[in-house]
Every structure is written in C-alpha cells, then in structure tokens.
Design a protein around this motif. Structure first.
Motif, PDB file in Angstrom:
ATOM      1  N   LEU A  20      27.251 -31.252  88.309  1.00  0.00           N
ATOM      2  CA  LEU A  20      27.495 -31.391  86.912  1.00  0.00           C
ATOM      3  C   LEU A  20      26.457 -29.915  86.221  1.00  0.00           C
ATOM      4  O   LEU A  20      27.214 -29.354  85.458  1.00  0.00           O
ATOM      5  N   ALA A  21      25.374 -29.729  86.693  1.00  0.00           N
ATOM      6  CA  ALA A  21      24.937 -28.392  86.196  1.00  0.00           C
ATOM      7  C   ALA A  21      25.397 -27.554  86.493  1.00  0.00           C
ATOM      8  O   ALA A  21      25.489 -26.358  85.515  1.00  0.00           O
ATOM      9  N   LYS A  22      26.016 -27.436  87.763  1.00  0.00           N
ATOM     10  CA  LYS A  22      27.105 -26.102  87.776  1.00  0.00           C
ATOM     11  C   LYS A  22      27.966 -25.986  86.954  1.00  0.00           C
ATOM     12  O   LYS A  22      28.788 -24.891  86.742  1.00  0.00           O
ATOM     13  N   GLU A  23      28.793 -26.873  86.387  1.00  0.00           N
ATOM     14  CA  GLU A  23      29.852 -26.759  85.305  1.00  0.00           C
ATOM     15  C   GLU A  23      29.274 -26.606  83.925  1.00  0.00           C
ATOM     16  O   GLU A  23      29.769 -27.093  83.108  1.00  0.00           O
ATOM     17  N   ASN A  24      27.874 -26.320  83.842  1.00  0.00           N
ATOM     18  CA  ASN A  24      27.501 -25.737  82.542  1.00  0.00           C
ATOM     19  C   ASN A  24      27.205 -27.349  81.664  1.00  0.00           C
ATOM     20  O   ASN A  24      27.016 -27.114  80.617  1.00  0.00           O
ATOM     21  N   VAL A 347      30.567 -35.412  98.515  1.00  0.00           N
ATOM     22  CA  VAL A 347      31.614 -35.585  97.889  1.00  0.00           C
ATOM     23  C   VAL A 347      31.553 -36.592  96.617  1.00  0.00           C
ATOM     24  O   VAL A 347      32.310 -36.680  95.798  1.00  0.00           O
ATOM     25  N   VAL A 348      30.882 -37.698  97.178  1.00  0.00           N
ATOM     26  CA  VAL A 348      30.767 -38.571  95.773  1.00  0.00           C
ATOM     27  C   VAL A 348      30.301 -37.983  94.670  1.00  0.00           C
ATOM     28  O   VAL A 348      30.359 -38.115  93.236  1.00  0.00           O
ATOM     29  N   GLY A 349      29.205 -37.216  94.810  1.00  0.00           N
ATOM     30  CA  GLY A 349      28.668 -36.302  93.821  1.00  0.00           C
ATOM     31  C   GLY A 349      29.660 -35.571  92.978  1.00  0.00           C
ATOM     32  O   GLY A 349      29.472 -35.285  91.804  1.00  0.00           O
ATOM     33  N   GLU A 350      30.638 -34.994  93.795  1.00  0.00           N
ATOM     34  CA  GLU A 350      31.704 -34.169  93.268  1.00  0.00           C
ATOM     35  C   GLU A 350      32.747 -35.088  92.490  1.00  0.00           C
ATOM     36  O   GLU A 350      33.179 -34.881  91.442  1.00  0.00           O
ATOM     37  N   ILE A 351      32.992 -36.381  92.881  1.00  0.00           N
ATOM     38  CA  ILE A 351      33.556 -37.177  92.370  1.00  0.00           C
ATOM     39  C   ILE A 351      33.181 -37.799  90.914  1.00  0.00           C
ATOM     40  O   ILE A 351      33.895 -37.923  90.235  1.00  0.00           O
ATOM     41  N   LEU A 352      31.758 -38.003  90.912  1.00  0.00           N
ATOM     42  CA  LEU A 352      31.218 -38.516  89.690  1.00  0.00           C
ATOM     43  C   LEU A 352      31.171 -37.330  88.726  1.00  0.00           C
ATOM     44  O   LEU A 352      31.472 -37.575  87.453  1.00  0.00           O
ATOM     45  N   GLN A 354      33.720 -35.190  88.398  1.00  0.00           N
ATOM     46  CA  GLN A 354      35.092 -35.218  87.962  1.00  0.00           C
ATOM     47  C   GLN A 354      35.148 -36.469  87.065  1.00  0.00           C
ATOM     48  O   GLN A 354      36.059 -36.267  85.908  1.00  0.00           O
ATOM     49  N   LEU A 355      34.951 -37.712  87.474  1.00  0.00           N
ATOM     50  CA  LEU A 355      34.940 -38.647  86.639  1.00  0.00           C
ATOM     51  C   LEU A 355      34.388 -38.593  85.129  1.00  0.00           C
ATOM     52  O   LEU A 355      34.633 -38.968  84.311  1.00  0.00           O
ATOM     53  N   THR A 356      33.134 -38.023  85.220  1.00  0.00           N
ATOM     54  CA  THR A 356      32.387 -37.939  83.997  1.00  0.00           C
ATOM     55  C   THR A 356      32.976 -36.900  82.861  1.00  0.00           C
ATOM     56  O   THR A 356      32.957 -37.121  82.068  1.00  0.00           O
ATOM     57  N   LEU A 357      33.421 -35.896  83.614  1.00  0.00           N
ATOM     58  CA  LEU A 357      34.161 -34.669  82.804  1.00  0.00           C
ATOM     59  C   LEU A 357      35.454 -34.854  82.335  1.00  0.00           C
ATOM     60  O   LEU A 357      35.873 -34.723  81.373  1.00  0.00           O
ATOM     61  N   THR A 361      39.664 -38.484  89.033  1.00  0.00           N
ATOM     62  CA  THR A 361      39.381 -37.549  90.607  1.00  0.00           C
ATOM     63  C   THR A 361      40.417 -37.463  91.220  1.00  0.00           C
ATOM     64  O   THR A 361      41.508 -38.101  91.253  1.00  0.00           O
ATOM     65  N   GLU A 362      40.351 -36.295  92.141  1.00  0.00           N
ATOM     66  CA  GLU A 362      41.563 -36.065  92.743  1.00  0.00           C
ATOM     67  C   GLU A 362      41.657 -37.140  94.406  1.00  0.00           C
ATOM     68  O   GLU A 362      42.528 -37.149  94.802  1.00  0.00           O
ATOM     69  N   PHE A 363      40.592 -37.962  94.414  1.00  0.00           N
ATOM     70  CA  PHE A 363      40.426 -38.578  95.306  1.00  0.00           C
ATOM     71  C   PHE A 363      40.890 -40.131  95.127  1.00  0.00           C
ATOM     72  O   PHE A 363      40.775 -40.671  93.847  1.00  0.00           O
ATOM     73  N   ASN A 364      41.431 -40.833  96.155  1.00  0.00           N
ATOM     74  CA  ASN A 364      41.896 -42.438  95.777  1.00  0.00           C
ATOM     75  C   ASN A 364      40.566 -43.264  96.044  1.00  0.00           C
ATOM     76  O   ASN A 364      40.064 -43.448  97.061  1.00  0.00           O
ATOM     77  N   ILE A 365      40.097 -43.672  94.759  1.00  0.00           N
ATOM     78  CA  ILE A 365      38.792 -44.367  94.661  1.00  0.00           C
ATOM     79  C   ILE A 365      39.295 -45.934  94.353  1.00  0.00           C
ATOM     80  O   ILE A 365      38.263 -46.645  94.149  1.00  0.00           O
ATOM     81  N   LYS A 366      40.595 -46.294  94.480  1.00  0.00           N
ATOM     82  CA  LYS A 366      40.828 -47.656  94.132  1.00  0.00           C
ATOM     83  C   LYS A 366      40.306 -48.578  94.984  1.00  0.00           C
ATOM     84  O   LYS A 366      40.048 -49.973  94.479  1.00  0.00           O
ATOM     85  N   PRO A 367      40.078 -48.365  96.229  1.00  0.00           N
ATOM     86  CA  PRO A 367      39.547 -49.313  97.042  1.00  0.00           C
ATOM     87  C   PRO A 367      38.034 -49.558  96.828  1.00  0.00           C
ATOM     88  O   PRO A 367      37.354 -50.339  97.227  1.00  0.00           O
ATOM     89  N   PHE A 368      37.442 -48.797  95.781  1.00  0.00           N
ATOM     90  CA  PHE A 368      35.991 -48.785  95.489  1.00  0.00           C
ATOM     91  C   PHE A 368      36.035 -49.215  94.040  1.00  0.00           C
ATOM     92  O   PHE A 368      34.714 -49.267  93.545  1.00  0.00           O
ATOM     93  N   ARG A 369      37.022 -49.793  93.536  1.00  0.00           N
ATOM     94  CA  ARG A 369      36.843 -50.200  92.120  1.00  0.00           C
ATOM     95  C   ARG A 369      36.158 -51.488  91.914  1.00  0.00           C
ATOM     96  O   ARG A 369      36.304 -52.418  92.913  1.00  0.00           O
ATOM     97  N   LEU A 370      35.347 -51.692  90.976  1.00  0.00           N
ATOM     98  CA  LEU A 370      34.743 -53.047  90.710  1.00  0.00           C
ATOM     99  C   LEU A 370      35.805 -54.172  90.657  1.00  0.00           C
ATOM    100  O   LEU A 370      35.276 -55.433  90.799  1.00  0.00           O
TER     101      LEU A 370
END
Length: 383
Positions: A20-24, A347-352, A354-357, A361-370
């Motif tokens: 996130l910091a890298k993305e300003n 990669v979870v850091g990268e996913i977070l 992407q989700l935040t901004l 995300t480009e990854f399939n996180i459906k199996p990890f949904r609440l």
C-alpha cells in the motif's frame, strides 16, 4: 487522516503495509508487539513454501505468485530470504494430500517428480521411508526465512512512507462507511479504510465492533534436532511434508547449521487465553510426536535440541479468511490461516492492497469468503 490503517503487523499486515505504501497510500500499521516477535505465527526462523499444493488446487496460483514476490523481495535486501532446497511431499498412494499434489502439478504444469520410497531413500540418504510410501518432489520450492521476511517488509514499508504504532493495544474501534476511528493508549487514529490482520488477536479487535469470526486459536510446538550436517544440510537435503495415517508433519533441513526442524501440523491444544501459551514440554505430546516421527522416517538417530511454542489460528474448514467484513464497506479481514499461511503472506499482502484500492483482486478468493460459514453472513451467531 490516513488512507489505510492496519491492525496486526505480522506476516500479512506487514506485507500489505508495504504494498500500500508503495502505491503512495498514507498507511499506519498498529501492533500489540514489536514485529517480528514471538507472539504470533511468524517466529521460529523458517517456513516452507510449496507450489503443488496438497490442501487444494485453488491455492496454486497464489503460491506461484507468492514465490515471485518472495524472489523480488529477496533481490531488494542484503540478507538471504529464500533457500531453494526443494520440498518432498510424502504419503501413500491413497492419500488425498498426495493426489492433490500430483493433480495440481498437472493442472498448472508445475515441476514435480513422483518417486517411490526406494528412489527417495537412494537420492537422500538421510531418509528411510517404508516401502508403502511415495514422494512427490518439488525442486523449485524451498525454505523462507520468516523473521527476516518480516524485517525486510518492515524496512521497505518504512522507506516507502508507512508509519508504525507498535507495542500498542486497541482500546476502542468505531467505524462509519467513510471513516474508522482507532483509539490507542495515548492517541486516536483516523483512517478511511481498515485492514485487520491480527492473527490470534483478531476477535479481540473485532469485539470492539460487537463482531466475532469462527476462529479457533490452537497452541502448537516445533522442535530442532541435532543432525549430521553431511546428510541433512540444506545443500543436500530438502524440506518435507508428511501426511500418513491421519497425521501430518512438516520439516526442514539444517539451515545455517541449526539442525533439523520438525513440527506436527494437525493436533495441538485449544487456547482459552490467546495471550497465555504454556511453555514447551507442558504436554507429553510436545516431544513424543516429533520424536516418533524422527525415528520413523530418518536413517540417523537424532537427539532433541530445542523446542518452542507458537499459535495456529484455525478456521472450521482449515481454509483462509480473506474478505470484507459484513456490514462494513471499508473494513477488510485476513485471518484464520490455519497453520499454512506464511508462504502466502507476500501475495495476501498484494491481494489486500488490491481489495483496499480497487475493491477486487485478480485472484480467486471465493473459497476464502466469510459467507461459507454458519448464518451466511460469515459471522458466528452473537449471543
């Protein structure tokens, strides 16, 4: 006003802070301790990274991307973060774990060698596998230096402008659709969005919002054994995962001459108090389990050198939670990594990020949904 606040600056949180910091983004990371530390799930110096994943094919694209990010991080720092030892997945032919490893390697065209027990024992003289077992060797996998990885992300996040509030406990948490307010012991922080990556302390944070997730913190142990460096040094011996007769173990070659490291993945003791871990040796199985495993699969007899305790934060199905917190448009949670999450923290850091901004995300996180849990909202029923 921060763009993003992160509560829990361990494996996933520190990586997310950096990306996130890298993305300003203006980022603040909050942790009850001073990472890297021994109160979470990242200590103990080493972690395996496997690509042909026995826990399910849905993890493989994330594992491959995680490796790319680890290699990138390794090039950015002076310390070595990854050793390419290869990883041997051990089981019998009927093992779902071994079947998943083989199928995921085929599906994603991963480099994998399927070996008989005799072929394993001949290639690595330190093993003595029984004839009914087999091995699936991933030559491109290996060992991550977990605490170094946390320090590397911390340094890079700081250089990118992230701010830290360490050794701080959250006293109060309030949320609206466009803002969160976090009260610490001596200051109040406001941010547009919040990421909670607090491991075993996740529900302690969420109780401020009157929410709880289906998480089961479990006390775990791991041990080092004195070993013949000519047989078990990382230059000659792989990491391994072992799934036989309903028990799952994992282990490491001797990295930097520290001896063979071994732990049991399943089992453990439920934690009533997540801040109170009984020391190693408190339970008989702390040593019995790993000693019996050493005697079963290794050629050389080894003496126990040191044991440590850690925590798994398990979900009911053993799979991760990565999702937006229900009823909150600006809060994301990543937790419940169930003892196999560290390898994915890059990669979870990268996913977070992407989700935040971007909200996706480009990854399939459906199996990890609440939503897969209980009442459909993903939360435990509140009393």
């Amino acid at each position: 006003m921060y763009d993003v606040a992160i509560i829990g600056a361990g494996s996933m949180g520190m990586a997310a802070g950096y990306y996130l910091a890298k993305e300003n983004q203006r980022v603040v990371l909050i942790d009850a301790f001073d990472p890297p530390h021994s109160e979470g799930s990242h200590h103990g110096e080493t972690r395996l990274i496997r690509h042909a994943y026995g826990e399910g094919e849905s993890y493989v694209p994330m594992a491959v991307r995680a490796q790319e990010l680890w290699d990138e991080l390794d090039r950015q720092v002076d310390e070595q973060l990854f050793y390419s030892t290869g990883v041997l997945n051990i089981g019998n032919k009927q093992s779902d774990f071994v079947k998943n490893v083989i199928e995921s390697a085929k599906t994603y065209e991963l480099n994998l060698e399927v070996l008989t027990a005799d072929e394993v024992n001949q290639r690595w003289e330190g093993f003595q596998l029984d004839d009914h077992l087999m091995g699936c060797f991933e030559p491109d996998s290996g060992v991550l230096m977990s605490e170094r990885c946390i320090r590397a992300y911390r340094d890079l996040a700081f250089d990118a402008g992230a701010e830290f509030k360490f050794s701080e406990h959250v006293q109060k948490l309030e949320a609206r659709d466009d803002e969160v307010t976090i009260t610490l012991s001596n200051e109040t922080i406001q941010a547009k969005k919040l990421i909670i990556t607090a491991g075993k302390g996740t529900n302690q944070v969420l109780q401020h919002l009157n929410e709880q997730l289906p998480l089961n913190p479990t006390r775990k142990t791991f041990s080092w054994f004195q070993a013949d460096e000519e047989l078990y040094h990382r230059d000659y011996f792989p990491g391994w995962a072992y799934d036989v007769d309903g028990k799952t173990f994992y282990g490491f070659p001797s990295v930097e001459n520290q001896g063979v490291k071994l732990g049991r993945h399943d089992g453990g003791h439920a934690l009533e108090d997540v801040m109170n871990l009984a020391s190693f040796g408190h339970y008989d199985d702390d040593l019995v389990d790993v000693t019996s495993q050493v005697e079963r699969i290794f050629k050389e007899r080894m003496s126990h050198d040191e044991g440590k305790v850690c925590t798994y934060t398990n979900t009911p199905d053993g799979h991760f939670i990565i999702d937006e917190l229900p009823d909150y448009m600006n809060i994301y949670v990543a937790c419940g990594f169930s003892g196999h999450g560290f390898k994915f923290s890059s990669v979870v850091g990268e996913i977070l990020m992407q989700l935040t901004l971007y909200g996706d995300t480009e990854f399939n996180i459906k199996p990890f949904r609440l939503g897969r849990f209980n009442d459909g909202r993903g939360l435990k029923q509140r009393e």
